[in-house]
Motif scaffolding. Structure first.
Motif, short mmCIF file in Angstrom:
data_model
loop_
_atom_site.label_atom_id
_atom_site.label_comp_id
_atom_site.label_asym_id
_atom_site.label_seq_id
_atom_site.Cartn_x
_atom_site.Cartn_y
_atom_site.Cartn_z
N VAL A 118 0.76 -1.13 0.01
CA VAL A 118 0.14 -0.07 -0.18
C VAL A 118 0.89 1.40 0.11
O VAL A 118 1.56 1.25 1.10
N VAL A 119 0.69 2.27 -0.68
CA VAL A 119 1.12 3.26 -1.41
C VAL A 119 0.04 4.28 -0.43
O VAL A 119 -0.90 5.06 -0.23
N ASP A 151 4.78 10.32 -1.99
CA ASP A 151 3.73 11.33 -2.69
C ASP A 151 3.84 11.38 -4.35
O ASP A 151 2.96 11.71 -5.11
N ARG A 152 4.45 10.45 -4.50
CA ARG A 152 4.88 10.64 -6.02
C ARG A 152 3.95 10.08 -6.51
O ARG A 152 2.93 8.98 -6.17
N PRO A 153 3.51 9.85 -8.56
CA PRO A 153 2.32 8.96 -8.84
C PRO A 153 2.76 7.45 -8.33
O PRO A 153 3.66 6.66 -8.55
N VAL A 154 1.91 6.86 -8.54
CA VAL A 154 1.86 5.30 -8.58
C VAL A 154 1.89 4.11 -9.91
O VAL A 154 1.01 5.09 -10.56
N ASP A 155 3.02 3.04 -9.81
CA ASP A 155 2.75 2.41 -10.93
C ASP A 155 2.32 1.14 -10.41
O ASP A 155 3.28 0.17 -9.67
N PHE A 156 1.40 0.82 -10.15
CA PHE A 156 0.81 -0.32 -9.27
C PHE A 156 1.30 -1.58 -10.60
O PHE A 156 1.60 -2.45 -9.73
N ILE A 157 1.93 -1.87 -11.65
CA ILE A 157 2.38 -1.99 -12.42
C ILE A 157 4.26 -3.04 -11.97
O ILE A 157 4.61 -3.40 -11.44
N ALA A 158 4.38 -2.08 -12.44
CA ALA A 158 5.80 -1.42 -12.44
C ALA A 158 6.05 -1.78 -10.33
O ALA A 158 7.24 -2.41 -10.46
N ASP A 159 5.63 -1.37 -9.81
CA ASP A 159 5.95 -1.36 -8.50
C ASP A 159 5.19 -2.58 -7.87
O ASP A 159 6.03 -2.52 -6.20
N GLY A 160 4.23 -2.87 -8.42
CA GLY A 160 3.78 -4.15 -7.15
C GLY A 160 2.77 -3.87 -6.63
O GLY A 160 3.07 -4.47 -5.28
N ILE A 161 1.90 -2.41 -6.35
CA ILE A 161 1.06 -1.64 -5.78
C ILE A 161 -0.17 -3.00 -5.91
O ILE A 161 -0.41 -2.87 -6.71
N ALA A 164 -3.18 1.87 -2.96
CA ALA A 164 -2.59 3.57 -2.58
C ALA A 164 -3.75 4.68 -2.10
O ALA A 164 -5.24 4.34 -2.85
N ILE A 165 -3.66 5.49 -0.95
CA ILE A 165 -4.26 6.34 -0.17
C ILE A 165 -3.39 7.68 -1.02
O ILE A 165 -2.49 8.09 -0.91
N HIS A 166 -4.39 8.43 -2.06
CA HIS A 166 -4.03 8.95 -2.51
C HIS A 166 -4.72 10.86 -2.05
O HIS A 166 -6.03 11.24 -2.61
N VAL A 167 -3.71 12.01 -2.21
CA VAL A 167 -4.25 13.44 -1.99
C VAL A 167 -3.95 14.11 -3.13
O VAL A 167 -3.40 13.61 -3.83
N GLY A 168 -5.28 13.96 -3.56
CA GLY A 168 -5.64 14.77 -5.37
C GLY A 168 -5.87 14.61 -5.85
O GLY A 168 -6.69 13.17 -5.79
N GLU A 169 -7.16 14.66 -7.14
CA GLU A 169 -7.30 14.68 -7.98
C GLU A 169 -6.55 13.56 -8.87
O GLU A 169 -4.76 13.43 -9.41
N TYR A 291 -8.35 10.01 -2.33
CA TYR A 291 -9.47 8.95 -2.74
C TYR A 291 -8.66 7.13 -2.19
O TYR A 291 -7.49 7.49 -1.88
N LEU A 292 -9.09 6.23 -2.25
CA LEU A 292 -8.41 4.79 -1.71
C LEU A 292 -8.59 4.62 -3.73
O LEU A 292 -9.65 4.73 -4.33
N ILE A 293 -7.36 4.30 -4.53
CA ILE A 293 -7.39 3.61 -5.57
C ILE A 293 -6.37 2.43 -5.57
O ILE A 293 -5.47 2.02 -5.28
N TYR A 294 -6.79 1.94 -6.69
CA TYR A 294 -6.34 0.50 -6.65
C TYR A 294 -6.50 0.25 -8.30
O TYR A 294 -7.49 0.42 -9.17
N PRO A 295 -6.24 -0.82 -9.18
CA PRO A 295 -6.26 -1.71 -10.41
C PRO A 295 -7.33 -2.22 -10.42
O PRO A 295 -7.86 -3.15 -9.74
N ALA A 296 -7.80 -2.21 -11.48
CA ALA A 296 -9.16 -1.99 -12.23
C ALA A 296 -9.30 -4.01 -12.54
O ALA A 296 -8.27 -3.99 -13.41
#
Length: 334
Positions: A118-119, A151-161, A164-169, A291-296
């Protein structure tokens, strides 16, 4: 009686399924996912409790069975091929589907298990959301969490995430984004910044003061909105200090380096102690969405579903507590 002059017909046994077509193929895919998530064969081997040659053989067996090259490897680096990226995405979906299938067979009460990566934004992950995380792990002892703060953008695939809990649009259309809260922001400065002058009542007065910026969300301009009339007033400035850390922004403000806009929960205690002053209180910067975000995907493992459900409920409550008077933030004095 059988005719001895004719040879007996041999009963043909059913053809044996190749190893890669049996349950071992799931193991190969699990190993491949672990290699990608861990970043190297040796790390994957350590996590799986086996040897690097064994992990390498499994990877080669999966590549042979698929007829595809999944990883480009050199002495010092490892990178997914285009086919490897597609395989990684589909393999995670397939294994999640298998987990869901097993869960359905065992019953809905089956306890989630496994690891979540989790990021979390640095300030929130260091302080505000540790309590909800602790409660979640207390409820699910077979789940472990890698709690990664940046706080940087998340790369779900490359980083195996996984999440993520994300602040901002959220700009990525390929992810599921669940809006869970809004983070209020206020304008503050140390008393020394005003040099004994009156508290500013209008944003025009702020433009003449030194500024700090939180470059993740604003750099050399910001807009304030009047809470009663809705009037919007932009402010343009050249920051004396620009940072990507909310805690560093607060520290610089307390030292008197300039005016800043920051999350009210981080600044609350310093306001109560008088080390910071709330400026233009009838004007506010727009709150930041969280937001809570995760890969579709068609299926997600139980550990991810339960984590999202829990944090969706607990984040608003944690934020509400943090904005009450008397809340202490990590790194401040008692």
């Amino acid at each position: 009686m059988p005719n001895p002059s004719k040879p007996a017909r041999r009963r043909e046994s059913p053809p044996k399924l190749p190893v890669s077509a049996s349950a071992d193929r799931l193991e190969l895919m699990q190993t491949f996912i672990r290699i990608v998530d861990a970043g190297s064969l040796s790390s994957a081997a350590a996590q799986l409790g086996t040897t690097q040659p064994t992990v390498s053989r499994r990877l080669q067996a999966l590549e042979r069975s698929l007829g595809l090259r999944l990883l480009q490897r050199s002495t010092h680096a490892m990178k997914l091929t285009e086919d490897g990226t597609r395989c990684y995405e589909r393999a995670k979906e397939l294994l999640a589907s298998w987990d869901l299938f097993e869960s359905d067979l065992r019953g809905a009460s089956d306890e989630p298990e496994g690891r979540l990566r989790v990021v979390v934004p640095h300030a929130f992950g260091q302080e505000l959301l540790v309590a909800p995380l602790t409660e979640f792990l207390g409820r699910h002892p077979r789940v472990s969490v890698e709690w990664l703060l940046h706080d940087r953008p998340v790369d779900f695939i490359a980083d195996g995430i996984d999440c993520a809990i994300h602040v901002g649009e959220v700009q990525d259309p390929s992810v599921v984004a669940i809006r869970v809260a809004e983070v209020p922001r206020i304008v503050v400065a140390a008393p020394s910044v005003l040099a004994g002058g009156p508290l500013p009542e209008h944003p025009d007065a702020l433009a003449r003061l030194p500024w700090l910026s939180l470059r993740t969300f604003y750099r050399n301009e910001i807009a304030l909105t009047h809470v009663a009339t809705g009037e919007v007033q932009p402010i343009v400035f050249q920051p004396r200090v620009s940072t990507d850390s909310l805690y560093a922004l607060r520290s610089a403000a307390v030292k008197g380096l300039g005016v800043c806009v920051g999350s009210s929960w981080v600044l609350q205690e310093e306001l109560q102690r008088g080390r910071l002053l709330h400026l233009v209180p009838r004007w506010q910067a727009a709150p930041l969405p969280m937001y809570l975000i995760y890969p579709a995907a068609r299926f997600h493992p139980a550990r991810l579903r339960r984590f999202v459900e829990w944090m969706r409920e607990r984040i608003p409550a944690a934020l509400a507590v943090a904005t009450r008077p008397g809340y202490r933030v990590v790194g401040t004095r008692p």
